[in-house]
Design a protein around this motif. Sequence first.
Motif, PDB file in Angstrom:
ATOM      1  N   LEU A  63      38.908 -16.991  44.860  1.00  0.00           N
ATOM      2  CA  LEU A  63      39.188 -15.825  44.022  1.00  0.00           C
ATOM      3  C   LEU A  63      39.746 -16.242  42.663  1.00  0.00           C
ATOM      4  CD1 LEU A  63      39.288 -12.761  43.738  1.00  0.00           C
ATOM      5  CD2 LEU A  63      41.572 -12.835  44.730  1.00  0.00           C
ATOM      6  N   GLY A  66      36.988 -17.841  40.617  1.00  0.00           N
ATOM      7  CA  GLY A  66      36.010 -16.831  40.221  1.00  0.00           C
ATOM      8  C   GLY A  66      36.514 -15.963  39.088  1.00  0.00           C
ATOM      9  N   ILE A  67      37.779 -15.571  39.146  1.00  0.00           N
ATOM     10  CA  ILE A  67      38.352 -14.755  38.067  1.00  0.00           C
ATOM     11  C   ILE A  67      38.396 -15.550  36.769  1.00  0.00           C
ATOM     12  CG2 ILE A  67      40.485 -13.672  37.264  1.00  0.00           C
ATOM     13  CD1 ILE A  67      40.952 -12.753  40.152  1.00  0.00           C
ATOM     14  N   SER A  69      36.507 -18.031  35.880  1.00  0.00           N
ATOM     15  CA  SER A  69      35.152 -18.237  35.346  1.00  0.00           C
ATOM     16  C   SER A  69      34.581 -16.960  34.755  1.00  0.00           C
ATOM     17  CB  SER A  69      34.230 -18.772  36.448  1.00  0.00           C
ATOM     18  OG  SER A  69      33.956 -17.763  37.400  1.00  0.00           O
ATOM     19  N   ALA A  70      34.898 -15.806  35.346  1.00  0.00           N
ATOM     20  CA  ALA A  70      34.372 -14.548  34.815  1.00  0.00           C
ATOM     21  C   ALA A  70      35.073 -14.163  33.519  1.00  0.00           C
ATOM     22  CB  ALA A  70      34.520 -13.437  35.853  1.00  0.00           C
ATOM     23  N   ALA A  83      32.665 -21.400  38.384  1.00  0.00           N
ATOM     24  CA  ALA A  83      31.917 -20.388  39.120  1.00  0.00           C
ATOM     25  C   ALA A  83      31.210 -20.996  40.333  1.00  0.00           C
ATOM     26  CB  ALA A  83      30.907 -19.712  38.200  1.00  0.00           C
ATOM     27  N   ALA A 110      35.593 -11.573  47.573  1.00  0.00           N
ATOM     28  CA  ALA A 110      35.867 -11.246  46.168  1.00  0.00           C
ATOM     29  C   ALA A 110      35.716 -12.475  45.287  1.00  0.00           C
ATOM     30  CB  ALA A 110      37.269 -10.659  46.026  1.00  0.00           C
ATOM     31  N   GLY A 111      36.093 -13.654  45.788  1.00  0.00           N
ATOM     32  CA  GLY A 111      35.897 -14.889  45.037  1.00  0.00           C
ATOM     33  C   GLY A 111      34.426 -15.208  44.844  1.00  0.00           C
ATOM     34  N   CYS A 114      33.191 -12.728  42.177  1.00  0.00           N
ATOM     35  CA  CYS A 114      33.656 -13.109  40.830  1.00  0.00           C
ATOM     36  C   CYS A 114      32.959 -14.377  40.345  1.00  0.00           C
ATOM     37  CB  CYS A 114      35.166 -13.298  40.823  1.00  0.00           C
ATOM     38  SG  CYS A 114      36.090 -11.767  40.964  1.00  0.00           S
ATOM     39  N   ALA A 117      29.555 -13.364  39.287  1.00  0.00           N
ATOM     40  CA  ALA A 117      29.652 -12.667  37.997  1.00  0.00           C
ATOM     41  C   ALA A 117      29.859 -13.665  36.866  1.00  0.00           C
ATOM     42  CB  ALA A 117      30.793 -11.649  38.039  1.00  0.00           C
ATOM     43  N   GLY A 118      30.639 -14.713  37.124  1.00  0.00           N
ATOM     44  CA  GLY A 118      30.839 -15.750  36.107  1.00  0.00           C
ATOM     45  C   GLY A 118      29.536 -16.454  35.770  1.00  0.00           C
TER      46      GLY A 118
END
Length: 134
Positions: A63, A66-67, A69-70, A83, A110-111, A114, A117-118
């Motif tokens: 998570l 991922g956050i 990277s996004a 990502a 969620a990770g 994200c 998404a990244g």
Amino acid sequence: MPPPPIAPGGPGQVPYGYPGPAQAYGYPGPQQAPYGAPYPAGGGYAWPGMQPVPSNGMGTASLVLGIISAVGFVMWPVALVLAVLALIFGGIGRGRASRGEATNPGVALAGIICGAAGIVLVLGLFALIIATRG
């Protein structure tokens, strides 16, 4: 009738019906089996032991990566690596959660989302750069 007095050398044979010598601290010591070997400890109710601590680190790391990277997709080389790591760690975290070793399958999912998404944002940035140069 009181018990007989104790001799100076210590108690001798205690007559039948009188309590024996008191133990030093409460519970009597181990009983002796024939031939001098102590009896094994009784079963009783034992402490069931601690449950293992869940290993939620992979889902949490997924998570966080991922956050990052996004949000930081403008730094595309770093964001792309983070990502991909978020996707890998998220997959490992989901696997651990399905085996019962972790308790955070939603965080790992969620990770993964994200991280994906990244990757999409980095690829969109590449497409935008290529479209504006041409």
